[in-house]
Design a protein around this motif. Structure first.
Motif, PDB file in Angstrom:
ATOM      1  N   VAL A   1     -13.433  15.934  36.547  1.00  0.00           N
ATOM      2  CA  VAL A   1     -12.106  16.846  36.262  1.00  0.00           C
ATOM      3  C   VAL A   1     -10.898  16.036  36.308  1.00  0.00           C
ATOM      4  CG1 VAL A   1     -10.861  19.057  36.518  1.00  0.00           C
ATOM      5  CG2 VAL A   1     -13.389  18.564  37.266  1.00  0.00           C
ATOM      6  N   PRO A   2     -10.695  15.038  35.274  1.00  0.00           N
ATOM      7  CA  PRO A   2      -9.770  13.808  35.488  1.00  0.00           C
ATOM      8  C   PRO A   2      -8.347  14.386  35.445  1.00  0.00           C
ATOM      9  CG  PRO A   2     -10.583  13.821  33.158  1.00  0.00           C
ATOM     10  CD  PRO A   2     -11.405  15.014  34.080  1.00  0.00           C
TER      11      PRO A   2
ATOM     12  N   ALA B   1      -6.663  10.185  40.220  1.00  0.00           N
ATOM     13  CA  ALA B   1      -6.537   8.862  41.014  1.00  0.00           C
ATOM     14  C   ALA B   1      -7.865   8.147  40.774  1.00  0.00           C
ATOM     15  CB  ALA B   1      -6.440   9.411  42.544  1.00  0.00           C
ATOM     16  N   LEU B   2      -8.972   8.640  40.854  1.00  0.00           N
ATOM     17  CA  LEU B   2     -10.216   7.785  40.814  1.00  0.00           C
ATOM     18  C   LEU B   2     -10.123   7.073  39.492  1.00  0.00           C
ATOM     19  CD1 LEU B   2     -12.819  10.075  42.454  1.00  0.00           C
ATOM     20  CD2 LEU B   2     -11.619   8.083  43.491  1.00  0.00           C
ATOM     21  N   LEU B   3      -9.949   7.681  38.255  1.00  0.00           N
ATOM     22  CA  LEU B   3     -10.013   7.164  36.857  1.00  0.00           C
ATOM     23  C   LEU B   3      -8.969   6.317  36.808  1.00  0.00           C
ATOM     24  CD1 LEU B   3     -11.351   7.251  34.279  1.00  0.00           C
ATOM     25  CD2 LEU B   3      -9.894   9.014  33.413  1.00  0.00           C
ATOM     26  N   ALA B   4      -7.516   6.627  37.317  1.00  0.00           N
ATOM     27  CA  ALA B   4      -6.538   5.712  36.961  1.00  0.00           C
ATOM     28  C   ALA B   4      -6.799   4.507  37.752  1.00  0.00           C
ATOM     29  CB  ALA B   4      -5.284   6.229  37.709  1.00  0.00           C
TER      30      ALA B   4
ATOM     31  N   ILE C   1     -27.831  -0.346  47.683  1.00  0.00           N
ATOM     32  CA  ILE C   1     -26.890   0.301  48.416  1.00  0.00           C
ATOM     33  C   ILE C   1     -26.101  -0.970  48.897  1.00  0.00           C
ATOM     34  CG2 ILE C   1     -27.745   2.803  48.652  1.00  0.00           C
ATOM     35  CD1 ILE C   1     -28.101   1.733  51.632  1.00  0.00           C
ATOM     36  N   GLU C   2     -24.691  -0.760  48.691  1.00  0.00           N
ATOM     37  CA  GLU C   2     -23.725  -1.413  49.212  1.00  0.00           C
ATOM     38  C   GLU C   2     -22.616  -0.957  49.687  1.00  0.00           C
ATOM     39  OE1 GLU C   2     -22.827  -4.878  46.585  1.00  0.00           O
ATOM     40  OE2 GLU C   2     -24.312  -4.105  45.117  1.00  0.00           O
ATOM     41  N   ALA C   3     -21.974  -1.323  50.843  1.00  0.00           N
ATOM     42  CA  ALA C   3     -20.898  -0.745  51.687  1.00  0.00           C
ATOM     43  C   ALA C   3     -19.752  -0.794  50.867  1.00  0.00           C
ATOM     44  CB  ALA C   3     -20.930  -1.246  53.024  1.00  0.00           C
ATOM     45  N   ALA C   4     -18.938  -0.101  50.771  1.00  0.00           N
ATOM     46  CA  ALA C   4     -17.610  -0.064  49.826  1.00  0.00           C
ATOM     47  C   ALA C   4     -16.667   1.011  50.398  1.00  0.00           C
ATOM     48  CB  ALA C   4     -18.021   0.125  48.386  1.00  0.00           C
ATOM     49  N   GLY C   5     -15.320   1.126  49.843  1.00  0.00           N
ATOM     50  CA  GLY C   5     -14.787   2.136  50.204  1.00  0.00           C
ATOM     51  C   GLY C   5     -14.276   2.933  48.927  1.00  0.00           C
ATOM     52  N   ASP C   6     -13.664   4.097  49.089  1.00  0.00           N
ATOM     53  CA  ASP C   6     -12.947   5.115  48.356  1.00  0.00           C
ATOM     54  C   ASP C   6     -12.275   4.270  47.227  1.00  0.00           C
ATOM     55  OD1 ASP C   6     -11.320   7.085  46.750  1.00  0.00           O
ATOM     56  OD2 ASP C   6     -13.272   8.243  47.763  1.00  0.00           O
ATOM     57  N   LEU C   7     -12.473   4.537  45.974  1.00  0.00           N
ATOM     58  CA  LEU C   7     -11.483   3.972  44.838  1.00  0.00           C
ATOM     59  C   LEU C   7     -10.122   4.397  45.172  1.00  0.00           C
ATOM     60  CD1 LEU C   7     -13.765   4.666  41.713  1.00  0.00           C
ATOM     61  CD2 LEU C   7     -13.354   2.237  42.832  1.00  0.00           C
ATOM     62  N   ALA C   8      -9.758   5.638  45.596  1.00  0.00           N
ATOM     63  CA  ALA C   8      -8.483   5.950  45.545  1.00  0.00           C
ATOM     64  C   ALA C   8      -7.606   5.201  46.529  1.00  0.00           C
ATOM     65  CB  ALA C   8      -8.279   7.562  45.720  1.00  0.00           C
ATOM     66  N   PHE C   9      -8.155   4.637  47.492  1.00  0.00           N
ATOM     67  CA  PHE C   9      -7.119   3.731  48.218  1.00  0.00           C
ATOM     68  C   PHE C   9      -6.224   2.775  47.528  1.00  0.00           C
ATOM     69  CE2 PHE C   9     -10.247   5.288  51.752  1.00  0.00           C
ATOM     70  CZ  PHE C   9      -9.227   5.519  52.578  1.00  0.00           C
ATOM     71  N   LEU C  10      -6.952   2.329  46.285  1.00  0.00           N
ATOM     72  CA  LEU C  10      -6.220   1.212  45.637  1.00  0.00           C
ATOM     73  C   LEU C  10      -5.056   1.862  44.707  1.00  0.00           C
ATOM     74  CD1 LEU C  10      -9.498  -0.922  44.680  1.00  0.00           C
ATOM     75  CD2 LEU C  10      -7.827  -1.050  46.651  1.00  0.00           C
ATOM     76  N   LEU C  11      -5.076   3.377  44.611  1.00  0.00           N
ATOM     77  CA  LEU C  11      -4.139   3.775  43.690  1.00  0.00           C
ATOM     78  C   LEU C  11      -2.556   3.304  44.070  1.00  0.00           C
ATOM     79  CD1 LEU C  11      -3.415   5.906  41.373  1.00  0.00           C
ATOM     80  CD2 LEU C  11      -3.081   7.515  43.254  1.00  0.00           C
ATOM     81  N   HIS C  12      -1.904   2.897  43.044  1.00  0.00           N
ATOM     82  CA  HIS C  12      -0.614   2.546  43.236  1.00  0.00           C
ATOM     83  C   HIS C  12       0.464   3.755  43.254  1.00  0.00           C
ATOM     84  CE1 HIS C  12      -1.472  -1.626  42.643  1.00  0.00           C
ATOM     85  NE2 HIS C  12      -2.164  -1.348  41.523  1.00  0.00           N
TER      86      HIS C  12
ATOM     87  N   ASP D   1       5.835  21.769  42.663  1.00  0.00           N
ATOM     88  CA  ASP D   1       5.646  22.373  41.302  1.00  0.00           C
ATOM     89  C   ASP D   1       6.519  22.315  40.194  1.00  0.00           C
ATOM     90  OD1 ASP D   1       5.055  24.324  39.548  1.00  0.00           O
ATOM     91  OD2 ASP D   1       5.792  26.103  40.469  1.00  0.00           O
ATOM     92  N   PRO D   2       6.216  21.684  39.048  1.00  0.00           N
ATOM     93  CA  PRO D   2       5.075  21.459  38.654  1.00  0.00           C
ATOM     94  C   PRO D   2       4.294  20.351  39.317  1.00  0.00           C
ATOM     95  CG  PRO D   2       6.490  20.473  37.146  1.00  0.00           C
ATOM     96  CD  PRO D   2       7.202  21.228  38.166  1.00  0.00           C
ATOM     97  N   LEU D   3       2.794  20.496  39.306  1.00  0.00           N
ATOM     98  CA  LEU D   3       1.786  19.373  40.007  1.00  0.00           C
ATOM     99  C   LEU D   3       2.240  18.127  39.550  1.00  0.00           C
ATOM    100  CD1 LEU D   3      -0.203  18.867  42.277  1.00  0.00           C
ATOM    101  CD2 LEU D   3      -1.912  19.591  40.656  1.00  0.00           C
ATOM    102  N   ALA D   4       2.482  17.253  40.490  1.00  0.00           N
ATOM    103  CA  ALA D   4       2.765  15.827  39.638  1.00  0.00           C
ATOM    104  C   ALA D   4       1.653  14.953  39.707  1.00  0.00           C
ATOM    105  CB  ALA D   4       3.940  15.253  40.805  1.00  0.00           C
ATOM    106  N   HIS D   5       1.685  13.928  38.937  1.00  0.00           N
ATOM    107  CA  HIS D   5       0.585  12.869  38.934  1.00  0.00           C
ATOM    108  C   HIS D   5       0.110  12.491  40.208  1.00  0.00           C
ATOM    109  CE1 HIS D   5      -1.738   9.457  37.891  1.00  0.00           C
ATOM    110  NE2 HIS D   5      -1.620   9.813  36.731  1.00  0.00           N
TER     111      HIS D   5
END
Length: 415
Positions: A36-37, A45-48, A194-205, A298-302
């Motif tokens: 649900v992008p 956030a993940l796709l961005a 499997i490889e240890a990683a982090g959630d992508l969203a931490f990298l969101l600017h 409201d409205p819901l922001a990016h």
């Protein structure tokens, strides 16, 4: 007749993969989006992040593929970025013959396939989606494309079926696991790859403050140092049970915090339209005595704007994991109302106690208890922020691991 039809389809599938496997020229990355992008700001956030990072590393051109009937709207098509929205059935069901024939030719044009895993592969959102999504990755493996699943979690002990699929997939696909608890669950059943990683969203600017609405900035300036972020959702509180009672408890506790401690509240939705409507209804409950002690986003922001807003808060209380990740990513503390085992692994990455997770069994039964709980958590905000900030660089490094080997990592400036 049915046997003849099924045999013909299998021949067609095999022929499609064989032809695609012969392709010699391969460029760029095929990105399988989160489901649900747009309406879900976590998925957005993940796709961005994926697009930002892959383009920053020069890994393109990119083809963005929707994996549900929800469109990609906040990213433009460019000469180096295309969007396909006609193959999403491939990720929803194995009964997608047309898509299975088209997909091998599409994916074979690329050097890499990446799937934004998040929490949709572990059967929590349906076994069929998990099966179909992994089958799509297997099709890419068959035609010689390098595959990986970005930052995913397994929110409980994997079923026998999931174990089997992961064992097969891990032979060829790099599986980047976004939290240590999920990693242990997969490691305990000897999942390969499997490889240890982090959630992508931490990298969101985060967005610049100037991108926020003037009313939000004015509210933040007027109440600087006294702002609390609050996200409540029916998805979570409905699961907890006694929803109306719990909402009244939170509202009364917040009114007391406003009256006695001078606190004010950013009401931060995560989904639209349901998230906005839910918090608007809560705001009426919160401000029934007339005093304005909150402002609704409201409205819901990016998602970039929500991250900036979270960073303006002394503390954020949230039902949604990715608002929590946005908060932690800004070096601020959060308290979670957890569900589906999503929060615990992220807390572990930051060395945070699970005292900051208020599940249905720990949820206060009276407004007095909630007031004391929230006041206590808020009083720890400075020390919790220092803890978060000390761990954040290592968490960001884990998140960057998802992109290992994709394009070229530009040199980072000192500091």
């Amino acid at each position: 007749m049915r046997l003849l039809v099924n045999t013909s389809k299998q021949i067609a599938r095999s022929l499609s993969c064989y032809i695609a496997r012969q392709r010699k020229s391969r460029r760029g990355v095929l990105v399988c989006s989160a489901p649900v992008p747009e309406r879900n700001r976590g998925d957005q956030a993940l796709l961005a992040v994926v697009v930002d990072e892959l383009e920053r590393r020069g890994a393109g051109p990119l083809t963005l593929l929707t994996t549900s009937n929800h469109p990609i709207e906040s990213l433009d098509v460019t000469p180096q970025r295309w969007i396909r929205d006609d193959l999403f059935h491939l990720f929803l069901t194995r009964r997608s013959f047309r898509e299975e024939i088209i997909f091998p030719s599409l994916v074979s044009k690329h050097r890499h396939l990446v799937m934004i895993g998040a929490d949709v592969l572990d059967e929590g959102y349906g076994i069929e989606r998990s099966v179909a999504s992994m089958h799509a990755i297997e099709l890419a493996n068959r035609v010689g494309v390098e595959t990986r699943i970005f930052g995913f979690s397994v929110n409980g002990p994997p079923s026998a079926g999931l174990q089997s699929r992961m064992n097969q997939l891990g032979q060829k696909t790099r599986l980047f696991v976004r939290d240590p608890e999920s990693f242990r669950r997969l490691e305990s059943v000897a999942t390969p790859g499997i490889e240890a990683a982090g959630d992508l969203a931490f990298l969101l600017h985060p967005a610049e403050a100037s991108e926020l609405q003037p009313a939000w900035l004015a509210f933040a300036a007027e109440h600087a140092g006294r702002l609390i972020g609050l996200n409540l959702t029916q998805v979570v509180l409905g699961l907890y049970g006694s929803e109306e009672t719990r909402l009244n408890i939170v509202a009364e506790a917040c009114r007391r915090l406003a009256l006695e401690d001078g606190l004010r509240f950013f009401l931060i939705p995560h989904d639209e339209p349901e998230g906005i409507a839910y918090l608007r209804s809560f705001q009426h409950r919160l401000e029934q005595e007339g005093e304005r002690i909150s402002i609704l986003i409201d409205p819901l922001a990016h998602s970039r704007c929500l991250k900036r807003i979270a960073g303006m808060c002394e503390h954020v209380f949230t039902c949604r994991l990715h608002l929590g990740i946005a908060t932690l990513g800004m070096g601020r503390p959060m308290t979670g109302f957890p569900y589906q085992g999503k929060f615990e692994g992220q807390f572990e990455l930051f060395g945070l106690s699970n005292d900051g997770l208020i599940g249905p069994d720990q949820f206060p039964k009276t407004a007095e208890e909630m007031f004391n709980l929230m006041r206590n958590r808020i009083s720890q905000s400075d020390s919790l922020a220092l803890q978060v900030q000390s761990r954040l660089p290592s968490v960001l490094e884990l998140s960057r691991r998802n992109f290992d080997g994709l394009g070229t990592e530009p040199s980072r400036r000192p500091g």
